[in-house]
Write a protein that holds these residues in place. Structure first.
Motif, mmCIF file in Angstrom:
data_model
loop_
_atom_site.group_PDB
_atom_site.id
_atom_site.type_symbol
_atom_site.label_atom_id
_atom_site.label_comp_id
_atom_site.label_asym_id
_atom_site.label_seq_id
_atom_site.Cartn_x
_atom_site.Cartn_y
_atom_site.Cartn_z
ATOM 1 N N ARG A 36 -27.679 -13.440 6.258
ATOM 2 C CA ARG A 36 -28.601 -13.007 5.205
ATOM 3 C C ARG A 36 -28.696 -11.480 5.240
ATOM 4 O O ARG A 36 -28.988 -10.890 6.269
ATOM 5 N N THR A 38 -29.634 -7.725 2.696
ATOM 6 C CA THR A 38 -30.458 -7.219 1.601
ATOM 7 C C THR A 38 -29.831 -5.945 1.048
ATOM 8 O O THR A 38 -29.069 -5.257 1.723
ATOM 9 N N VAL A 48 -29.479 -11.345 -0.275
ATOM 10 C CA VAL A 48 -28.152 -11.862 -0.600
ATOM 11 C C VAL A 48 -27.635 -12.599 0.625
ATOM 12 O O VAL A 48 -27.719 -12.098 1.748
ATOM 13 N N THR A 50 -24.501 -14.059 2.529
ATOM 14 C CA THR A 50 -23.066 -13.824 2.572
ATOM 15 C C THR A 50 -22.380 -14.906 3.395
ATOM 16 O O THR A 50 -22.767 -15.183 4.528
ATOM 17 N N LEU A 63 -19.210 -12.733 -6.256
ATOM 18 C CA LEU A 63 -20.652 -12.860 -6.431
ATOM 19 C C LEU A 63 -20.923 -14.224 -7.035
ATOM 20 O O LEU A 63 -20.338 -14.585 -8.065
ATOM 21 N N HIS A 92 -20.970 -13.844 -1.947
ATOM 22 C CA HIS A 92 -22.316 -13.287 -1.880
ATOM 23 C C HIS A 92 -23.201 -14.019 -2.884
ATOM 24 O O HIS A 92 -23.038 -13.868 -4.091
ATOM 25 N N VAL A 94 -26.392 -14.136 -4.628
ATOM 26 C CA VAL A 94 -27.342 -13.057 -4.920
ATOM 27 C C VAL A 94 -28.674 -13.622 -5.405
ATOM 28 O O VAL A 94 -28.718 -14.374 -6.386
ATOM 29 N N HIS A 95 -29.758 -13.217 -4.766
ATOM 30 C CA HIS A 95 -31.100 -13.628 -5.174
ATOM 31 C C HIS A 95 -31.619 -12.658 -6.252
ATOM 32 O O HIS A 95 -32.583 -11.925 -6.040
ATOM 33 N N TYR A 96 -30.992 -12.674 -7.410
ATOM 34 C CA TYR A 96 -31.328 -11.660 -8.414
ATOM 35 C C TYR A 96 -32.738 -11.803 -8.967
ATOM 36 O O TYR A 96 -33.311 -10.848 -9.489
ATOM 37 N N ALA A 124 -25.399 -5.431 -7.007
ATOM 38 C CA ALA A 124 -24.779 -6.393 -6.091
ATOM 39 C C ALA A 124 -23.267 -6.175 -6.008
ATOM 40 O O ALA A 124 -22.659 -6.385 -4.953
#
Length: 259
Positions: A36, A38, A48, A50, A63, A92, A94-96, A124
């Motif tokens: 994990r 950031t 994010v 990975t 992504l 990745h 991504v916690h957008y 990202a």
């Protein structure tokens, strides 16, 4: 660039029950490391996750952009990321939604939040390009539903995106510039999707044809917002084959035609 409310709301996606879920036996045999991380976007800390194969070799980066249901309610995004990493990619997730402080996208604020999310996806890309073990010249996006709309919008303006896989995503027309040029793109959609009508897939196909972009479009008869059974398995095969061909550059065999 003005994002029209109709173009986004028509495709507002709030569930992605089934998506890329790699199940190839050969992929399962490769261990995957998970970490994990950031990065910062718009003064917000973005998480994010990975996933990557072991070893020091450089890998193409992907992504993965989840749907509007977010990452707190659907564990299959992580399953898909692990499967893709096992196939040889640095993935990745991504916690957008962290950009707007949400656990799942709200219909009421979807329109106003789309541009900030786009900016976060671009940040990202920078994170992925700079990540150890990533080949910065080979970065792709796999987007699901709302994430596919973001992938379309970002890849139309950011040449760092070399390949795009769109799972039942809408076409955010106002977020795609007339001077845009999409990368090689795979579109996967269900003919009976009640959330993002299949007309969106055909609209993306028309855009890709106008731009003379290498692309594949597969519409699955009777499938809804999410793919199941044989359709899901076929979509996984197509996605991995498309990535091998246009991102990894290791496969020139024909794409699978079943499904």
């Amino acid at each position: 660039m003005s994002l029209t409310r109709r173009s986004l709301v028509v495709g507002a996606a709030f569930a992605a029950p089934s998506f890329i879920h790699a199940q190839q036996d050969q992929a399962r045999t490769m261990p995957v490391t998970e970490k994990r991380n950031t990065f910062t976007s718009g003064d917000r800390t973005i998480a994010v996750e990975t996933f990557q194969p072991p070893g020091s070799a450089m890998h193409p980066a992907v992504l993965m952009l989840h749907g509007a249901d977010g990452l707190s309610f659907n564990t299959r995004y992580r399953d898909g990321a692990r499967g893709m990493a096992a196939a040889g990619y640095q993935v990745h997730l991504v916690h957008y939604l962290d950009r707007t402080g949400e656990r799942r996208a709200s219909f009421a604020t979807l329109f106003q939040n789309f541009m900030p999310w786009m900016n976060t996806v671009q940040d990202a890309l920078t994170f992925a390009a700079d990540h150890p073990g990533a080949d910065a010249d080979r970065i792709g996006i796999v987007g699901i539903s709302l994430g596919a709309a973001l992938g379309l919008a970002v890849s139309s303006m950011d040449r760092r995106v070399k390949t795009l896989v769109s799972y039942f995503g809408p076409l955010p027309q106002g977020a795609i510039a007339t001077t845009s040029h999409l990368p090689p793109t795979l579109v996967l959609h269900g003919s009976a999707d009640p959330v993002v009508p299949v007309a969106n897939a055909y609209a993306v196909e028309a855009l890709l044809r106008r731009q003379n972009v290498p692309h594949e479009v597969k519409v699955y008869p009777g499938q809804g917002h999410g793919l199941r059974g044989a359709a899901e398995q076929d979509a996984t095969q197509r996605a991995l084959a498309f990535l091998r061909r246009y991102l990894a550059g290791t496969d020139t065999t024909p794409l699978p035609m079943g499904g």
